[in-house]
Write a protein that holds these residues in place. Structure first.
Motif, PDB file in Angstrom:
ATOM      1  N   ASN A  19       0.492  -1.021  -0.376  1.00 60.75           N
ATOM      2  CA  ASN A  19       0.115   0.021  -0.107  1.00 60.75           C
ATOM      3  C   ASN A  19       0.793   1.373  -0.505  1.00 60.75           C
ATOM      4  O   ASN A  19       0.318   2.075   0.167  1.00 60.75           O
ATOM      5  N   ASP A  20       2.141   1.265  -0.228  1.00 59.78           N
ATOM      6  CA  ASP A  20       2.985   2.357  -0.384  1.00 59.78           C
ATOM      7  C   ASP A  20       2.514   3.028  -2.210  1.00 59.78           C
ATOM      8  O   ASP A  20       2.704   2.286  -3.116  1.00 59.78           O
ATOM      9  N   LYS A  21       2.330   3.922  -2.045  1.00 63.05           N
ATOM     10  CA  LYS A  21       1.789   5.069  -3.524  1.00 63.05           C
ATOM     11  C   LYS A  21       3.277   4.818  -4.581  1.00 63.05           C
ATOM     12  O   LYS A  21       2.715   4.093  -5.956  1.00 63.05           O
ATOM     13  N   ASN A  22       3.919   5.064  -4.046  1.00 60.59           N
ATOM     14  CA  ASN A  22       5.632   5.137  -5.094  1.00 60.59           C
ATOM     15  C   ASN A  22       5.171   3.726  -6.244  1.00 60.59           C
ATOM     16  O   ASN A  22       4.974   3.664  -7.364  1.00 60.59           O
ATOM     17  N   HIS A  23       5.649   2.607  -5.049  1.00 59.66           N
ATOM     18  CA  HIS A  23       5.891   1.037  -5.330  1.00 59.66           C
ATOM     19  C   HIS A  23       4.438   0.961  -6.116  1.00 59.66           C
ATOM     20  O   HIS A  23       4.096   0.070  -7.082  1.00 59.66           O
ATOM     21  N   ALA A  24       2.668   1.165  -5.600  1.00 65.89           N
ATOM     22  CA  ALA A  24       2.001   1.022  -6.621  1.00 65.89           C
ATOM     23  C   ALA A  24       2.350   1.159  -8.079  1.00 65.89           C
ATOM     24  O   ALA A  24       1.801   0.485  -8.842  1.00 65.89           O
ATOM     25  N   LEU A  25       2.404   2.791  -7.845  1.00 64.89           N
ATOM     26  CA  LEU A  25       2.545   3.311  -9.486  1.00 64.89           C
ATOM     27  C   LEU A  25       3.563   2.470 -10.116  1.00 64.89           C
ATOM     28  O   LEU A  25       3.433   2.518 -11.533  1.00 64.89           O
ATOM     29  N   VAL A  48       5.187   8.845 -15.518  1.00 60.61           N
ATOM     30  CA  VAL A  48       4.053   7.873 -14.455  1.00 60.61           C
ATOM     31  C   VAL A  48       4.814   9.431 -13.289  1.00 60.61           C
ATOM     32  O   VAL A  48       4.002   9.780 -12.923  1.00 60.61           O
ATOM     33  N   MET A  49       5.747   8.564 -13.129  1.00 58.36           N
ATOM     34  CA  MET A  49       6.255   9.488 -12.157  1.00 58.36           C
ATOM     35  C   MET A  49       7.035  10.955 -11.769  1.00 58.36           C
ATOM     36  O   MET A  49       6.509  11.367 -11.400  1.00 58.36           O
ATOM     37  N   ALA A  50       7.468  11.224 -13.463  1.00 55.41           N
ATOM     38  CA  ALA A  50       7.863  12.541 -13.446  1.00 55.41           C
ATOM     39  C   ALA A  50       5.891  13.078 -13.717  1.00 55.41           C
ATOM     40  O   ALA A  50       6.251  14.357 -12.895  1.00 55.41           O
ATOM     41  N   ARG A  51       4.882  12.455 -13.890  1.00 57.43           N
ATOM     42  CA  ARG A  51       3.871  12.948 -13.788  1.00 57.43           C
ATOM     43  C   ARG A  51       3.147  13.045 -13.175  1.00 57.43           C
ATOM     44  O   ARG A  51       2.230  14.584 -12.611  1.00 57.43           O
ATOM     45  N   GLU A  52       3.248  12.384 -12.086  1.00 51.22           N
ATOM     46  CA  GLU A  52       2.902  12.307 -10.369  1.00 51.22           C
ATOM     47  C   GLU A  52       3.595  13.311  -9.288  1.00 51.22           C
ATOM     48  O   GLU A  52       2.559  13.989  -8.551  1.00 51.22           O
ATOM     49  N   LYS A  53       4.402  13.773 -10.426  1.00 53.03           N
ATOM     50  CA  LYS A  53       5.060  14.506  -8.927  1.00 53.03           C
ATOM     51  C   LYS A  53       4.967  15.871  -9.374  1.00 53.03           C
ATOM     52  O   LYS A  53       4.921  16.717  -8.621  1.00 53.03           O
ATOM     53  N   THR A  57      -2.781  13.300  -8.880  1.00 50.80           N
ATOM     54  CA  THR A  57      -3.601  12.031  -9.401  1.00 50.80           C
ATOM     55  C   THR A  57      -4.982  11.912  -9.309  1.00 50.80           C
ATOM     56  O   THR A  57      -5.639  10.979 -10.041  1.00 50.80           O
ATOM     57  N   ALA A  58      -5.340  12.152  -7.598  1.00 49.85           N
ATOM     58  CA  ALA A  58      -6.114  11.145  -7.170  1.00 49.85           C
ATOM     59  C   ALA A  58      -7.508  12.193  -8.222  1.00 49.85           C
ATOM     60  O   ALA A  58      -7.080  13.414  -7.553  1.00 49.85           O
ATOM     61  N   LEU A  59      -8.500  11.345  -7.565  1.00 49.33           N
ATOM     62  CA  LEU A  59      -9.926  12.044  -8.096  1.00 49.33           C
ATOM     63  C   LEU A  59     -10.520  11.987  -6.850  1.00 49.33           C
ATOM     64  O   LEU A  59     -11.920  12.842  -7.259  1.00 49.33           O
ATOM     65  N   ASP A  88      -1.952   5.868   0.903  1.00 51.72           N
ATOM     66  CA  ASP A  88      -2.420   7.407   1.525  1.00 51.72           C
ATOM     67  C   ASP A  88      -1.924   7.943   0.043  1.00 51.72           C
ATOM     68  O   ASP A  88      -0.517   7.973   0.275  1.00 51.72           O
ATOM     69  N   TYR A  89      -2.723   8.788  -0.621  1.00 54.86           N
ATOM     70  CA  TYR A  89      -2.196   9.416  -1.962  1.00 54.86           C
ATOM     71  C   TYR A  89      -2.674  10.744  -2.081  1.00 54.86           C
ATOM     72  O   TYR A  89      -1.632  11.720  -3.269  1.00 54.86           O
ATOM     73  N   GLY A  90      -1.925  11.306  -0.778  1.00 54.93           N
ATOM     74  CA  GLY A  90      -2.458  12.822  -0.838  1.00 54.93           C
ATOM     75  C   GLY A  90      -3.825  13.154  -2.073  1.00 54.93           C
ATOM     76  O   GLY A  90      -3.682  14.613  -2.125  1.00 54.93           O
ATOM     77  N   ALA A  91      -4.605  12.459  -1.405  1.00 53.79           N
ATOM     78  CA  ALA A  91      -5.994  12.578  -2.223  1.00 53.79           C
ATOM     79  C   ALA A  91      -6.930  14.117  -1.702  1.00 53.79           C
ATOM     80  O   ALA A  91      -6.113  14.224  -0.277  1.00 53.79           O
ATOM     81  N   PRO A  92      -6.977  14.831  -2.482  1.00 54.34           N
ATOM     82  CA  PRO A  92      -7.861  16.122  -2.332  1.00 54.34           C
ATOM     83  C   PRO A  92      -9.034  16.198  -0.876  1.00 54.34           C
ATOM     84  O   PRO A  92      -8.895  17.338  -0.222  1.00 54.34           O
ATOM     85  N   ASP A  93      -9.718  14.811  -1.370  1.00 52.52           N
ATOM     86  CA  ASP A  93     -10.793  14.595  -0.180  1.00 52.52           C
ATOM     87  C   ASP A  93     -10.113  14.490   1.575  1.00 52.52           C
ATOM     88  O   ASP A  93     -10.962  13.438   2.191  1.00 52.52           O
ATOM     89  N   GLY A  94      -8.476  14.285   1.562  1.00 48.92           N
ATOM     90  CA  GLY A  94      -7.657  13.763   2.243  1.00 48.92           C
ATOM     91  C   GLY A  94      -8.521  12.113   2.667  1.00 48.92           C
ATOM     92  O   GLY A  94      -7.572  10.745   3.557  1.00 48.92           O
ATOM     93  N   GLN A  95      -9.506  11.289   1.479  1.00 45.10           N
ATOM     94  CA  GLN A  95      -9.490   9.378   1.545  1.00 45.10           C
ATOM     95  C   GLN A  95      -8.087   9.066   1.389  1.00 45.10           C
ATOM     96  O   GLN A  95      -7.741   9.469   0.135  1.00 45.10           O
ATOM     97  N   PRO A  96      -7.889   7.156   1.713  1.00 41.99           N
ATOM     98  CA  PRO A  96      -7.151   6.660   1.003  1.00 41.99           C
ATOM     99  C   PRO A  96      -7.322   6.309  -0.263  1.00 41.99           C
ATOM    100  O   PRO A  96      -8.975   6.157  -0.685  1.00 41.99           O
ATOM    101  N   VAL A  97      -6.393   5.544  -1.379  1.00 41.32           N
ATOM    102  CA  VAL A  97      -6.819   5.589  -2.725  1.00 41.32           C
ATOM    103  C   VAL A  97      -7.114   3.999  -3.215  1.00 41.32           C
ATOM    104  O   VAL A  97      -6.309   3.423  -2.323  1.00 41.32           O
TER     105      VAL A  97
END
Length: 265
Positions: A19-25, A48-53, A57-59, A88-97
């Motif tokens: 459940n690590d964001k970078n590893h999942a991507l 992908v990693m450059a765009r995420e940085k 991309t959390a919806l 823990d994705y840093g989503a705008p609504d605070g919810q885990p992805v």
């Protein structure tokens, strides 16, 4: 959301190994890089990693939608990853992805991609099915959940007989595929024990993979320095490395190979 339906029908739904964001991507991006349609040397992971940085991309509502844009022409494709515990994705609504849909966006498919994302955003905002995500415990239930959302997406763009039939058609097609069937890809877990003075040892149920790992010079060194090794057939991706006494290291890895390559071998 037709690309998600294609992913389900072709076995491109995966339970994420951690459940690590970078590893999942990175895991999902390596899966895309292993598609036979992708030209050798295409750096989906770096893309992908450059765009995420540059942009999260959390919806929201437990979903994220990273993508890689490429210059060649191909179909719009995606892979879907599910995290049972949430990331823990840093989503705008605070919810885990819990659901990551990663798209490959070729140059001839950018308008198609934008339309699909627009429809997805409407469904996430308005469909009551979206709230069921937190209660899902099995990968097969994830499939049914996604099929419900796909059906809902058809209804958002207008009534259609296909909207009423899509779930039954899809479930019938998927019933012939076990959850572990990855269709166009072979994905194997493998542990590799490496150290000074002896050849690497592989712990895997796949004999072909075992022979490849134990006969390939420099594989462990590449895993240690780059995190990945590829010989044109097998792609070995390091998930973690643990150091032990005596200069020994255990690499926990995922090995990926197109199924057709295995048949030829």
């Amino acid at each position: 959301m037709d690309s998600i339906l294609d992913a389900l029908q072709e076995g491109r739904l995966f339970e994420l190994p951690e459940n690590d964001k970078n590893h999942a991507l990175q895991f999902l991006a390596h899966i895309i890089e292993a598609f036979p349609q992708i030209p050798t040397g295409t750096d989906i992971v770096g893309n992908v990693m450059a765009r995420e940085k540059s942009m999260n991309t959390a919806l929201g509502k437990g979903w994220a939608c990273p993508h890689a844009r490429v210059d060649f022409e191909e179909d719009l494709m995606c892979v879907v990853g599910w995290s049972p515990s949430g990331i823990d994705y840093g989503a705008p609504d605070g919810q885990p992805v819990s659901i990551i849909t990663m798209y490959l966006v070729p140059s001839n498919q950018r308008n198609h991609y934008l339309r699909e994302i627009s429809i997805m955003a409407k469904v996430l905002k308005s469909s009551p099915e979206i709230d069921k995500l937190s209660s899902i415990k099995e990968l097969n239930d994830v499939r049914n959940y996604l099929l419900d959302l796909i059906s809902a997406s058809k209804e958002t763009v207008g009534p259609d007989a296909r909207a009423r039939m899509i779930r039954l058609q899809s479930k019938a097609a998927l019933a012939t595929q076990p959850v572990a069937d990855l269709s166009n890809l072979i994905v194997e877990p493998v542990s590799i024990i490496a150290g000074t003075g002896f050849k690497p040892l592989a712990l895997t149920q796949n004999l072909e993979l075992l022979n490849f790992v134990e006969s390939t010079a420099g594989l462990a060194e590449r895993l240690d320095s780059d995190g990945t090794y590829q010989n044109g057939i097998w792609r070995i991706v390091r998930r973690s490395a643990t150091a032990y006494q005596g200069g020994r290291t255990v690499f926990d890895c995922i090995a990926i190979m197109p199924a057709k390559a295995s048949q030829k071998a």
